[in-house]
Design a protein around this motif. Structure first.
Motif, PDB file in Angstrom:
ATOM      1  N   GLN A 193       0.994  -1.322   0.036  1.00 27.62           N
ATOM      2  CA  GLN A 193       0.016  -0.008   0.048  1.00 27.62           C
ATOM      3  C   GLN A 193       0.933   1.144  -0.101  1.00 27.62           C
ATOM      4  OE1 GLN A 193      -2.687  -1.066   3.544  1.00 27.62           O
ATOM      5  NE2 GLN A 193      -4.242  -1.184   2.052  1.00 27.62           N
ATOM      6  N   TYR A 195      -2.677  -9.780  -5.003  1.00 26.56           N
ATOM      7  CA  TYR A 195      -4.054  -9.463  -5.583  1.00 26.56           C
ATOM      8  C   TYR A 195      -4.174 -10.224  -6.500  1.00 26.56           C
ATOM      9  CZ  TYR A 195      -3.960  -4.946  -2.679  1.00 26.56           C
ATOM     10  OH  TYR A 195      -3.924  -4.156  -1.680  1.00 26.56           O
ATOM     11  N   ASP A 252      -7.528   0.066  -2.893  1.00 26.91           N
ATOM     12  CA  ASP A 252      -7.162  -0.304  -1.688  1.00 26.91           C
ATOM     13  C   ASP A 252      -5.836   0.155  -1.286  1.00 26.91           C
ATOM     14  OD1 ASP A 252      -7.065  -2.083   0.793  1.00 26.91           O
ATOM     15  OD2 ASP A 252      -6.171  -3.677  -0.141  1.00 26.91           O
TER      16      ASP A 252
END
Length: 157
Positions: free
Chosen positions: A37, A53, A115
């Protein structure tokens, strides 16, 4: 210096671009990838920070991005469960496409924020010799595939 309007991506079975091609509705780029992230700086326990992912980007025949399916399935430290879950999700998504053929594709730059992670083919061209690559360059995020002249679909990692 600038990118071409459409960036070719070479299909390479059993490698980083082994799940790309065409379907009845256009083109696709599918992958299982790890990502951090924004703002996360990997530490010694990076495997507990790297997120896994399932990724399916869709494009029309002209290479315009038409949508993305993205799903977080766990952390690298949860493997193999996180990767297996992503593989199942991606398999289901690809099964939902009609007339799939794995082959070279050609797509236009795009960006999707999901996200708190950046996904997309992003223009990183710069004239600043201290930043970037000093030539037209497009980077596929978060996979880290770099595309450049001679624009033949091959990439650097």
């Amino acid at each position: 210096m600038q990118l071409p309007d459409v960036i070719p991506i070479k299909y390479e079975p059993d490698y980083r671009t082994g799940r790309i091609g065409r379907h009845a509705g256009g083109q696709f780029f599918a992958d299982i990838t790890g990502a951090y992230q924004e703002g996360v700086r990997p530490r010694h326990d990076w495997w507990n920070q790297q997120r896994i992912y399932a990724v399916l980007h869709l494009f029309d025949e002209s290479g315009h991005h038409t949508g993305s399916n993205l799903r977080f399935t766990g952390f690298r430290g949860d493997s193999p469960a996180a990767v297996e879950a992503a593989e199942q999700v991606l398999s289901d998504w690809l099964a939902g496409l009609d007339a799939v053929t794995n082959c070279n594709i050609a797509i236009r730059p795009f960006r999707v924020d999901f996200d708190n992670v950046v996904f997309g083919l992003i223009d990183e061209t710069t004239d600043d010799p201290d930043k970037g690559h000093g030539r037209p360059w497009a980077e596929l995020y978060p996979q880290g595939l770099g595309f450049h002249e001679p624009w033949n679909g091959e990439y650097d990692t």
